[in-house]
Design an enzyme around this catalytic site. Structure first.
Site, PDB file in Angstrom:
ATOM      1  N   TYR A 160      -2.833  -1.451 -13.685  1.00 19.28           N
ATOM      2  CA  TYR A 160      -3.010  -1.466 -12.223  1.00 19.28           C
ATOM      3  C   TYR A 160      -2.669  -2.861 -11.662  1.00 19.28           C
ATOM      4  O   TYR A 160      -2.255  -3.001 -10.513  1.00 19.28           O
ATOM      5  CB  TYR A 160      -4.430  -1.030 -11.844  1.00 19.28           C
ATOM      6  CG  TYR A 160      -4.520  -0.461 -10.453  1.00 19.28           C
ATOM      7  CD1 TYR A 160      -3.712   0.594 -10.050  1.00 19.28           C
ATOM      8  CD2 TYR A 160      -5.411  -0.982  -9.523  1.00 19.28           C
ATOM      9  CE1 TYR A 160      -3.774   1.114  -8.763  1.00 19.28           C
ATOM     10  CE2 TYR A 160      -5.491  -0.473  -8.239  1.00 19.28           C
ATOM     11  CZ  TYR A 160      -4.668   0.569  -7.865  1.00 19.28           C
ATOM     12  OH  TYR A 160      -4.747   1.076  -6.583  1.00 19.28           O
ATOM     13  N   LYS A 167      -6.200  -4.338  -3.901  1.00 27.38           N
ATOM     14  CA  LYS A 167      -7.284  -3.427  -3.474  1.00 27.38           C
ATOM     15  C   LYS A 167      -8.614  -4.176  -3.344  1.00 27.38           C
ATOM     16  O   LYS A 167      -9.433  -3.857  -2.478  1.00 27.38           O
ATOM     17  CB  LYS A 167      -7.439  -2.255  -4.447  1.00 27.38           C
ATOM     18  CG  LYS A 167      -6.259  -1.279  -4.465  1.00 27.38           C
ATOM     19  CD  LYS A 167      -6.051  -0.574  -3.135  1.00 27.38           C
ATOM     20  CE  LYS A 167      -5.064   0.573  -3.265  1.00 27.38           C
ATOM     21  NZ  LYS A 167      -4.625   1.068  -1.946  1.00 27.38           N
TER      22      LYS A 167
HETATM   23  P1  NAD Z   1       1.890   8.378  -1.415  1.00 23.31           P
HETATM   24  O1  NAD Z   1       3.072   7.847  -2.156  1.00 23.31           O
HETATM   25  O2  NAD Z   1       1.896   9.795  -1.030  1.00 23.31           O
HETATM   26  O3  NAD Z   1       1.565   7.488  -0.145  1.00 23.31           O
HETATM   27  C1  NAD Z   1       1.878   6.111  -0.076  1.00 23.31           C
HETATM   28  C2  NAD Z   1       2.446   5.887   1.313  1.00 23.31           C
HETATM   29  O4  NAD Z   1       2.669   4.491   1.544  1.00 23.31           O
HETATM   30  C3  NAD Z   1       3.795   6.597   1.514  1.00 23.31           C
HETATM   31  O5  NAD Z   1       3.724   7.441   2.624  1.00 23.31           O
HETATM   32  C4  NAD Z   1       4.757   5.445   1.785  1.00 23.31           C
HETATM   33  O6  NAD Z   1       5.788   5.773   2.677  1.00 23.31           O
HETATM   34  C5  NAD Z   1       3.800   4.438   2.407  1.00 23.31           C
HETATM   35  N1  NAD Z   1       4.375   3.079   2.459  1.00 23.31           N
HETATM   36  C6  NAD Z   1       4.742   2.264   1.431  1.00 23.31           C
HETATM   37  N2  NAD Z   1       5.269   1.126   1.930  1.00 23.31           N
HETATM   38  C7  NAD Z   1       5.205   1.212   3.291  1.00 23.31           C
HETATM   39  C8  NAD Z   1       5.609   0.368   4.363  1.00 23.31           C
HETATM   40  N3  NAD Z   1       6.171  -0.823   4.139  1.00 23.31           N
HETATM   41  N4  NAD Z   1       5.380   0.792   5.631  1.00 23.31           N
HETATM   42  C9  NAD Z   1       4.823   2.005   5.885  1.00 23.31           C
HETATM   43  N5  NAD Z   1       4.447   2.847   4.921  1.00 23.31           N
HETATM   44  C10 NAD Z   1       4.627   2.460   3.632  1.00 23.31           C
HETATM   45  O7  NAD Z   1       0.658   8.078  -2.407  1.00 23.31           O
HETATM   46  P2  NAD Z   1      -0.925   8.194  -2.210  1.00 23.31           P
HETATM   47  O8  NAD Z   1      -1.471   8.201  -3.592  1.00 23.31           O
HETATM   48  O9  NAD Z   1      -1.265   9.279  -1.279  1.00 23.31           O
HETATM   49  O10 NAD Z   1      -1.288   6.780  -1.576  1.00 23.31           O
HETATM   50  C11 NAD Z   1      -2.055   6.629  -0.406  1.00 23.31           C
HETATM   51  C12 NAD Z   1      -3.102   5.539  -0.599  1.00 23.31           C
HETATM   52  O11 NAD Z   1      -4.071   5.986  -1.540  1.00 23.31           O
HETATM   53  C13 NAD Z   1      -2.557   4.226  -1.154  1.00 23.31           C
HETATM   54  O12 NAD Z   1      -3.232   3.150  -0.537  1.00 23.31           O
HETATM   55  C14 NAD Z   1      -2.948   4.291  -2.616  1.00 23.31           C
HETATM   56  O13 NAD Z   1      -3.049   3.022  -3.225  1.00 23.31           O
HETATM   57  C15 NAD Z   1      -4.294   4.959  -2.487  1.00 23.31           C
HETATM   58  N6  NAD Z   1      -4.843   5.534  -3.708  1.00 23.31           N
HETATM   59  C16 NAD Z   1      -4.101   6.353  -4.484  1.00 23.31           C
HETATM   60  C17 NAD Z   1      -4.643   6.864  -5.650  1.00 23.31           C
HETATM   61  C18 NAD Z   1      -3.815   7.752  -6.551  1.00 23.31           C
HETATM   62  O14 NAD Z   1      -4.196   7.938  -7.714  1.00 23.31           O
HETATM   63  N7  NAD Z   1      -2.723   8.306  -6.096  1.00 23.31           N
HETATM   64  C19 NAD Z   1      -5.970   6.567  -6.018  1.00 23.31           C
HETATM   65  C20 NAD Z   1      -6.709   5.741  -5.183  1.00 23.31           C
HETATM   66  C21 NAD Z   1      -6.144   5.219  -4.030  1.00 23.31           C
END
Ligand code: NAD
Length: 266
Positions: A160, A167
């Protein structure tokens, strides 16, 4: 079409930032907000994502789709100016955005480059602060905002790396934003710490499959988290049901974070 569950959020407007496809956490949240009556607007990053977002937005009755690259202050200014042409004010904001060079989510944290450190911090952490600085003036009646975190902010998780550091800073930002915006604007700010999800962002982290499997095998509930459950928690945090909750990091991870060591089966 989305099945209507309650009218709890009728008359409330929510800006959703971060839907990339139908697996996105932001999409799970958007669906649940709609199911409870909220009106939605979306931001997206560039035309390829717009193509996937459009049919999803139609499902939740939204035609407010605004291009926004959160790494650009200019793009953020334009996005909020455009939002103002649709909505004078709004009530709820979902920030579900993160980015890091995937090559640096494979090896060791110690090898993080300065460029990627700054870029990951910018997009994954600072952008929430930058967004809230603009959003607060459009929430004159008070409001509620959430962002998404992960357990890697608090404990070392394989690969990570710099995202864990970003985070951790994001979770600290939540507390500072809550303290800034509570007294002056009546805005609550919280984060949801989600268990591992099979999304685009989730898939680029090295060993994602092993992490997912280990979570399911170790978490007290012995199962993954669903998008609907993340959405339900977002509805709670964004609505008046969580009226006195702010500055919190709320785990939605099937309980994984409470386990120190899983019992060894003999
Ligand atoms: P996802 O890939 O569906 O979403 C990530 C989003 O970030 C995308 O829509 C992408 O376009 C956007 N993004 C990246 N760079 C950008 C920029 N410069 N400007 C605007 N948008 C931008 O994946 P997700 O897992 O749904 O991620 C959403 C959130 O959840 C993130 O913060 C991620 O770290 C967090 N998260 C994810 C997990 C997991 O296991 N997937 C677990 C905990 C937290």
């Amino acid at each position: 079409m989305i099945e209507q569950k309650t009218n709890m959020l009728v008359g409330k407007k929510a800006l959703i930032m971060g839907v990339a496809n139908d697996k996105s956490i932001a999409w799970g949240i958007a669906r649940e907000l709609k199911a409870h009556g909220a009106e939605l607007a979306f931001t997206y990053l560039g035309d390829p994502i717009l193509k996937r977002l459009k049919p999803l937005a139609e499902q939740v009755g939204s035609n407010i789709l605004i291009d926004c690259d959160v790494s650009s202050e200019d793009s953020l200014d334009k996005a909020f100016t455009e939002l103002k042409t649709h909505w004078g004010e709004f009530d709820m904001l979902v920030h579900a955005i993160a980015y890091s060079d995937k090559e640096e989510l494979k090896g060791a944290y110690v090898d993080t480059t300065l460029d990627n450190f700054l870029n990951s911090m910018h997009i994954s952490c600072y952008s929430f602060t930058s967004v809230m600085r603009r959003a607060k003036d459009m929430m004159p009646q008070g409001g509620s905002a959430i962002t998404l975190s992960y357990y890697g902010a608090q404990k070392v998780m394989p690969f990570y790396n710099v995202m864990g550091v970003a985070k951790a800073a994001l979770e600290a930002s939540v507390r500072y934003l809550a303290n800034d915006l509570g007294p002056t604007h009546g805005i609550r700010v919280n984060s949801i710490s989600a268990g591992p999800m099979r999304t685009l962002a989730g898939a680029v982290i090295g060993g994602a499959r092993d992490t997912y499997k280990h979570n399911v095998e170790t978490a007290p509930l012995r199962r993954p988290v669903t998008l609907e459950e993340l959405g339900g928690t977002a509805v709670y945090l964004l609505s008046d049901m969580a009226g006195a909750v702010t500055g919190e990091n709320h785990f939605v991870d099937s309980g994984f974070n409470v386990v120190g060591m899983k019992k060894v089966e003999s």
